[in-house]
Structures are given as structure tokens and as C-alpha cells.
Design a protein around this motif. Structure first.
Motif, PDB file in Angstrom:
ATOM      1  N   ILE A  68       1.012  -1.321  -0.030  1.00  0.00           N
ATOM      2  CA  ILE A  68      -0.390  -0.256  -0.446  1.00  0.00           C
ATOM      3  C   ILE A  68       0.658   1.460   0.222  1.00  0.00           C
ATOM      4  CG2 ILE A  68      -1.788   1.644   1.022  1.00  0.00           C
ATOM      5  CD1 ILE A  68      -2.611  -1.237   2.533  1.00  0.00           C
ATOM      6  N   PHE A  69       2.067   1.418   1.046  1.00  0.00           N
ATOM      7  CA  PHE A  69       2.485   2.453   0.485  1.00  0.00           C
ATOM      8  C   PHE A  69       3.382   2.664  -0.303  1.00  0.00           C
ATOM      9  CE2 PHE A  69       6.858   4.004   1.973  1.00  0.00           C
ATOM     10  CZ  PHE A  69       7.005   5.375   2.868  1.00  0.00           C
ATOM     11  N   THR A  70       3.833   2.570  -0.754  1.00  0.00           N
ATOM     12  CA  THR A  70       4.752   1.788  -2.777  1.00  0.00           C
ATOM     13  C   THR A  70       3.302   2.386  -3.658  1.00  0.00           C
ATOM     14  OG1 THR A  70       6.093  -0.130  -1.891  1.00  0.00           O
ATOM     15  CG2 THR A  70       5.945   1.248  -4.496  1.00  0.00           C
ATOM     16  N   ALA A 115       6.752  -6.681  -4.518  1.00  0.00           N
ATOM     17  CA  ALA A 115       5.405  -7.434  -5.184  1.00  0.00           C
ATOM     18  C   ALA A 115       4.607  -5.783  -5.958  1.00  0.00           C
ATOM     19  CB  ALA A 115       5.048  -7.832  -3.983  1.00  0.00           C
ATOM     20  N   ALA A 116       5.129  -4.696  -5.182  1.00  0.00           N
ATOM     21  CA  ALA A 116       4.465  -3.081  -5.650  1.00  0.00           C
ATOM     22  C   ALA A 116       4.938  -3.194  -7.089  1.00  0.00           C
ATOM     23  CB  ALA A 116       4.718  -2.362  -4.889  1.00  0.00           C
ATOM     24  N   LYS A 117       6.437  -2.968  -7.202  1.00  0.00           N
ATOM     25  CA  LYS A 117       6.356  -2.666  -8.407  1.00  0.00           C
ATOM     26  C   LYS A 117       6.394  -3.729  -9.889  1.00  0.00           C
ATOM     27  CE  LYS A 117      10.745  -2.453 -10.885  1.00  0.00           C
ATOM     28  NZ  LYS A 117      12.507  -2.860 -10.495  1.00  0.00           N
ATOM     29  N   GLN A 151      -0.762   5.379  -7.384  1.00  0.00           N
ATOM     30  CA  GLN A 151      -1.916   4.766  -8.344  1.00  0.00           C
ATOM     31  C   GLN A 151      -2.489   4.091  -6.489  1.00  0.00           C
ATOM     32  OE1 GLN A 151      -0.869   3.906 -10.709  1.00  0.00           O
ATOM     33  NE2 GLN A 151       0.548   5.319 -10.904  1.00  0.00           N
ATOM     34  N   GLU A 152      -3.526   3.582  -7.276  1.00  0.00           N
ATOM     35  CA  GLU A 152      -5.488   3.053  -6.394  1.00  0.00           C
ATOM     36  C   GLU A 152      -5.079   1.738  -5.803  1.00  0.00           C
ATOM     37  OE1 GLU A 152     -10.042   2.017  -7.013  1.00  0.00           O
ATOM     38  OE2 GLU A 152      -8.937   3.602  -8.689  1.00  0.00           O
ATOM     39  N   VAL A 153      -5.225   1.162  -5.364  1.00  0.00           N
ATOM     40  CA  VAL A 153      -4.851   0.329  -4.309  1.00  0.00           C
ATOM     41  C   VAL A 153      -5.490  -0.269  -4.660  1.00  0.00           C
ATOM     42  CG1 VAL A 153      -4.538  -1.118  -1.560  1.00  0.00           C
ATOM     43  CG2 VAL A 153      -2.840   1.087  -2.594  1.00  0.00           C
ATOM     44  N   VAL A 158       3.892   2.392 -13.839  1.00  0.00           N
ATOM     45  CA  VAL A 158       5.267   3.165 -13.374  1.00  0.00           C
ATOM     46  C   VAL A 158       6.769   2.618 -13.372  1.00  0.00           C
ATOM     47  CG1 VAL A 158       3.455   4.404 -11.979  1.00  0.00           C
ATOM     48  CG2 VAL A 158       4.928   2.651 -11.061  1.00  0.00           C
ATOM     49  N   GLU A 159       7.817   3.093 -13.523  1.00  0.00           N
ATOM     50  CA  GLU A 159       8.439   2.513 -13.461  1.00  0.00           C
ATOM     51  C   GLU A 159       9.436   2.844 -12.454  1.00  0.00           C
ATOM     52  OE1 GLU A 159      12.202   1.077 -14.364  1.00  0.00           O
ATOM     53  OE2 GLU A 159      10.292   1.187 -15.858  1.00  0.00           O
TER      54      GLU A 159
END
Length: 311
Positions: free
Chosen positions: A71-73, A111-113, A79-81, A120-121
């Protein structure tokens, strides 16, 4: 582009920080891994299934540290979670000085990446900054992210790291007890200041340790001496302290792993590691002995979309 339905699998190594004299600076990635599966689903909220370490103990909702890191990332990059479904396969022991919380944080941001790869990069520096902000210190998250032996530091521009490759002769033995140690408690035992001669002592040993781990494993005994943190924490971990002393009295370069209570032995060859394991088994049979290597990859992520596998 919608990420609903996208799945990622993340693998993150355990770590050992400090390595004796390198307090809050040096860390090493270990060949011992937590694995995480994350799926972005429609709706809100998070459902977490934990298998192995932490099962029945860690939260299985949005308060879970891995979920919080995801969520933090997402929030950091605007970005919408999505709804999140996680399955965590954990083998890194919790509260033992093997970087379990750092691995959880790294699992989440990597995992978010992976989920956001088409949106997003996120650079390596972004990952380090995110992980350090959540975890508080870069010494565990840097090796978990990037593998190898890492030197981590922070300046006015943020956290940084340098990755080094460890001499192939170095063999690792992690000795893990059944009991835990609170990192916060361990830190509370540190004095606000230390004698000048102790500071100089540790500067010399930290520099020597880099040489020993990368070029000259025969110097590991001298290079792993410490006066900054281990002695101050010894009273809170008497068994750990006794095991370190036993190992060192018998010529094995043993240190407290992270904040403890596990002990890491940095052997100069596999035969020496075997001898250290035998010594530990004789005197501390309840402790688990893990024969490990240095992990050189760090965290990895594989994306799966519509049941097809991508990189």
C-alpha cells in the motif's frame, strides 16, 4: 491499464546485519528465502494466507507488514490500491536476527513493483528509499533487495548502498535458537556514546572485514571483533553470548546475527564450517544449524497474467 487479475511471485532472502563490527552498516544476503504470491483483485481490502513462520501470529488483513508495504508503494506513486490476495510461504524465523521484518518489507515493495510494472517505473534507488523509510535502517533491506555483501549509508540525499561479492571460500553457518529477541530491546541496551578507542577499534575491524570477506578469508577472526554493540547486549542474550565465546575460543569467527539471538559463523572454508557445526551440536543441541551460502541475486519477482508467465 488495469492490473486486476495480475499475479506476481516474489522471493526474498534472509539477511544477517552488522557481521560483528559493521554496526548498522554491513549486511549480507543468505540463501534462505521467503516466497510470496500476490494477486490484484477487484474490490478493496486484503486477505493474507500465511504458511510456515508466523502462521497464526502475524495479521492476515490490511495491517500485515507486507500489505502495508504494498500500500505504501502504491500510494507513493499515486496509484489506486486494488484488492489484494496474498499467500506467504515463510521460512525465515521471526525475531531471530535473520532479517524477517526487512524481508517482509522488501517482499511488499517488490511485489508492488511487479504489479505496477506496466504502469510506473520503480528504480532500484526507489526501492531502497521505500524500504528504508518503512524499516528504519538500510543495513538489512539493502542485501535483501540486491543480494551479496552490502555497505549501506545515509546522507542528506537519502540511503545508498554498495554491493560487493564475497570470496568463494567463505562458508556460512547460521545457528538459530528456539527463543526470540526484540530488536527494540536490543537497541535499548546500546549506550548513547562509546569510548574513543572503541570507536577506532571498530573502524579498523570494519575495514578489515571488507578485505577478509572479499579477498582474505584467513583474516575473518580478527576482522569480526566488535566493541560497539555485542558486549552491551550480552546480558540480554546469555546463551548467545556463551555460544559466540565458545566458537571464538575454538578459532571460529562467530558474531551475533543482526540483533540476535541467532549466531552467524563466517568460516574460511567448508571444513571449518563442519567443525563449527559439530562443536555447536555438542554444546547447544537445541539450536538449529543452517549451512548457507551468500545469496547474490537479492529479491526477485516474476509476473503472471491470465495464467501465462512473464518475466
Amino acid at each position: 491499464m488495469s492490473i486486476i487479475g495480475k499475479k506476481v511471485t516474489v522471493r526474498v532472502p534472509a539477511t544477517s546485519a552488522n557481521l560483528g563490527p559493521g554496526f548498522d552498516t554491513l549486511g549480507m544476503a543468505l540463501s534462505f528465502y521467503d516466497e510470496l504470491e500476490v494477486e490484484a483483485v477487484a474490490g478493496e481490502g486484503a486477505f493474507v494466507e500465511v504458511i510456515g513462520e508466523g502462521a497464526g501470529e502475524v495479521p492476515t488483513d490490511a495491517t500485515n507488514l507486507v500489505v502495508q508495504s504494498i500500500i505504501f508503494t502504491f500510494n507513493r506513486f499515486g496509484q489506486e490500491v486494488p484488492g489484494l490476495r496474498l499467500k506467504a510461504h515463510n521460512i525465515i524465523p521471526h525475531g531471530r536476527g535473520m532479517g524477517s521484518s526487512g524481508a517482509a518489507v522488501v517482499s511488499g515493495i517488490v511485489a508492488a513493483k511487479g504489479l505496477l510494472a506496466s504502469v510506473v517505473e520503480i528504480s532500484d534507488q526507489d526501492l531502497l528509499e521505500l524500504a528504508t523509510e518503512i524499516e528504519g535502517h538500510p543495513d538489512n533491506v539493502a542485501p535483501a533487495l540486491f543480494g551479496g555483501l552490502t555497505i549501506a549509508w545515509t546522507d542528506e540525499t537519502g540511503p545508498h548502498y554498495k554491493k560487493l561479492f564475497v570470496h568463494r571460500g567463505v562458508a556460512l553457518l547460521e545457528l538459530v535458537p528456539n527463543h526470540k529477541m526484540s530488536t527494540a530491546l536490543a537497541r535499548s541496551l546500546q549506550p548513547e556514546s562509546v569510548p574513543h578507542e572503541d570507536a577506532v577499534f571498530n573502524v579498523s575491524r570494519s575495514a578489515l572485514l571488507i578485505a577478509a570477506l572479499t579477498q582474505s578469508p584467513d583474516l575473518l577472526m580478527a576482522a569480526t571483533e566488535d566493541r560497539l554493540h555485542q558486549d552491551y547486549r550480552a546480558a540480554a542474550m546469555p546463551e548467545t553470548n556463551s555460544l559466540v565465546e565458545l566458537m571464538r575460543e575454538n578459532g571460529h569467527a562467530a558474531v551475533v546475527s543482526g540483533a540476535g539471538p541467532s549466531v552467524l559463523v563466517l568460516a574460511s572454508d567448508p571444513l571449518q564450517r563442519q567443525a563449527a557445526a559439530k562443536l555447536a551440536a555438542e554444546h547447544y543441541p537445541q539450536w538449529r544449524a543452517l549451512m548457507l551460502a551468500v545469496d547474490f541475486k537479492g529479491a526477485t519477482v516474476v509476473a503472471h497474467q491470465n495464467n501465462s508467465v512473464g518475466g
